[in-house]
Design a protein around this motif. Structure first.
Motif, PDB file in Angstrom:
ATOM      1  N   ALA A  15       0.821  -1.217   0.000  1.00 40.13           N
ATOM      2  CA  ALA A  15       0.000   0.000   0.000  1.00 40.13           C
ATOM      3  C   ALA A  15       0.852   1.263   0.000  1.00 40.13           C
ATOM      4  N   ASP A  16       2.046   1.212   0.620  1.00 39.67           N
ATOM      5  CA  ASP A  16       2.902   2.400   0.681  1.00 39.67           C
ATOM      6  C   ASP A  16       3.710   2.594  -0.606  1.00 39.67           C
ATOM      7  N   GLY A  17       3.547   1.698  -1.632  1.00 42.16           N
ATOM      8  CA  GLY A  17       4.265   1.834  -2.899  1.00 42.16           C
ATOM      9  C   GLY A  17       5.560   1.067  -2.957  1.00 42.16           C
ATOM     10  N   SER A  18       5.963   0.467  -1.851  1.00 41.46           N
ATOM     11  CA  SER A  18       7.196  -0.328  -1.866  1.00 41.46           C
ATOM     12  C   SER A  18       6.911  -1.685  -2.520  1.00 41.46           C
ATOM     13  N   ILE A  19       7.947  -2.374  -2.908  1.00 37.49           N
ATOM     14  CA  ILE A  19       7.839  -3.606  -3.693  1.00 37.49           C
ATOM     15  C   ILE A  19       7.886  -4.830  -2.787  1.00 37.49           C
ATOM     16  N   ASP A  20       6.889  -5.711  -2.953  1.00 42.54           N
ATOM     17  CA  ASP A  20       6.864  -7.006  -2.269  1.00 42.54           C
ATOM     18  C   ASP A  20       7.771  -7.923  -3.089  1.00 42.54           C
ATOM     19  N   ALA A  21       8.969  -8.191  -2.616  1.00 45.16           N
ATOM     20  CA  ALA A  21       9.993  -8.906  -3.380  1.00 45.16           C
ATOM     21  C   ALA A  21       9.564 -10.324  -3.750  1.00 45.16           C
ATOM     22  N   ALA A  22       9.101 -11.107  -2.792  1.00 45.66           N
ATOM     23  CA  ALA A  22       8.750 -12.507  -3.066  1.00 45.66           C
ATOM     24  C   ALA A  22       7.600 -12.599  -4.055  1.00 45.66           C
ATOM     25  N   ALA A  23       6.559 -11.819  -3.841  1.00 48.22           N
ATOM     26  CA  ALA A  23       5.402 -11.850  -4.731  1.00 48.22           C
ATOM     27  C   ALA A  23       5.777 -11.316  -6.113  1.00 48.22           C
ATOM     28  N   SER A  24       6.608 -10.285  -6.160  1.00 47.92           N
ATOM     29  CA  SER A  24       7.025  -9.717  -7.435  1.00 47.92           C
ATOM     30  C   SER A  24       7.890 -10.700  -8.216  1.00 47.92           C
ATOM     31  N   ASP A  25       8.755 -11.432  -7.505  1.00 42.97           N
ATOM     32  CA  ASP A  25       9.568 -12.456  -8.182  1.00 42.97           C
ATOM     33  C   ASP A  25       8.664 -13.492  -8.847  1.00 42.97           C
ATOM     34  N   ALA A  26       7.644 -13.927  -8.118  1.00 41.25           N
ATOM     35  CA  ALA A  26       6.724 -14.934  -8.667  1.00 41.25           C
ATOM     36  C   ALA A  26       5.954 -14.382  -9.860  1.00 41.25           C
ATOM     37  N   ARG A  27       5.462 -13.143  -9.739  1.00 45.01           N
ATOM     38  CA  ARG A  27       4.698 -12.559 -10.843  1.00 45.01           C
ATOM     39  C   ARG A  27       5.580 -12.344 -12.069  1.00 45.01           C
ATOM     40  N   ARG A  28       6.794 -11.857 -11.873  1.00 47.92           N
ATOM     41  CA  ARG A  28       7.695 -11.656 -13.016  1.00 47.92           C
ATOM     42  C   ARG A  28       8.023 -12.983 -13.682  1.00 47.92           C
ATOM     43  N   ALA A  29       8.216 -14.032 -12.880  1.00 48.00           N
ATOM     44  CA  ALA A  29       8.508 -15.363 -13.440  1.00 48.00           C
ATOM     45  C   ALA A  29       7.330 -15.869 -14.255  1.00 48.00           C
ATOM     46  N   ALA A  30       6.115 -15.552 -13.818  1.00 44.41           N
ATOM     47  CA  ALA A  30       4.920 -16.034 -14.504  1.00 44.41           C
ATOM     48  C   ALA A  30       4.594 -15.240 -15.757  1.00 44.41           C
ATOM     49  N   THR A  31       5.027 -13.984 -15.814  1.00 49.37           N
ATOM     50  CA  THR A  31       4.608 -13.133 -16.934  1.00 49.37           C
ATOM     51  C   THR A  31       5.738 -12.736 -17.865  1.00 49.37           C
ATOM     52  N   THR A  32       6.918 -13.227 -17.636  1.00 51.20           N
ATOM     53  CA  THR A  32       8.056 -12.850 -18.465  1.00 51.20           C
ATOM     54  C   THR A  32       8.532 -14.041 -19.262  1.00 51.20           C
TER      55      THR A  32
END
Length: 195
Positions: A33-50
């Motif tokens: 919510a504060d705009g910072s990056i959730d590293a674990a979730a972002s890693d998973a999403r990038r792996a799924a969409t890249t």
């Protein structure tokens, strides 16, 4: 601040800050919510969409060097709340289908060059032309051989019976034509299957 900054996440992911900003704009990062990056979730999403090939090229490797961990995100991280619009398994399936299709296309091209495969329409045309030539040859055959056959039959009958017997060329030609046409009519029912 719960998560990482763009700069910290770029160092964590081994990418440039510009790549992280691009991923953020395209929605491939999970943000708190504060705009910072959730590293674990972002890693998973990038792996799924890249594209896996793109990921490896960005890191200086090839897709063959990817590990199982990079190909399949951790089951705990792949929660519905962080799944992106693209699914890596569907991308990989599509990529595999494209590769298979291209390989089949190359194989067909090679077989055509070797003469193993021919164009179906051309083959049908050639078969039809051959059948028509064969039919035409048989239709004209009685007229060509009737006189010769009549003479040979007359000579054989004279040898056998000792009497001069004359077989009419016209009669023999009509008999031959009748039998040849019957045979051609029976052959006309045959269908060539190029399946």
């Amino acid at each position: 601040m719960k998560g990482m900054s763009e700069r910290a996440y770029a160092a964590h992911a081994g990418l440039s800050r510009g790549a992280i900003q691009k991923a953020r704009k395209s929605g491939r990062l999970v943000l708190f919510a504060d705009g910072s990056i959730d590293a674990a979730a972002s890693d998973a999403r990038r792996a799924a969409t890249t594209d896996p090939d793109q990921q490896q090229r960005a890191k200086g490797g090839t897709a063959r060097q990817s590990t199982a961990a990079q190909r399949t995100p951790d089951a705990n991280l792949a929660a519905p709340s962080i799944s992106g619009p693209g699914d890596s398994s569907s991308y990989l399936k599509a990529r595999t289908a494209l590769t298979v299709y291209q390989a089949q296309e190359r194989q067909i091209a090679i077989q055509k060059k070797k003469g193993v495969l021919v164009d179906r329409a051309r083959a049908e045309t050639l078969v039809f032309r051959l059948a028509r030539q064969e039919r035409d040859a048989w239709v004209t055959w009685p007229a060509r051989v009737a006189a010769i056959m009549a003479a040979e039959l007359s000579a054989e009958m004279e040898k056998t019976t000792g009497e001069a017997i004359s077989i009419g060329t016209g009669v023999l030609q009509r008999v031959l034509e009748t039998h040849v046409r019957d045979q051609l009519a029976a052959l006309a029912d045959l269908k060539v299957s190029l399946e």
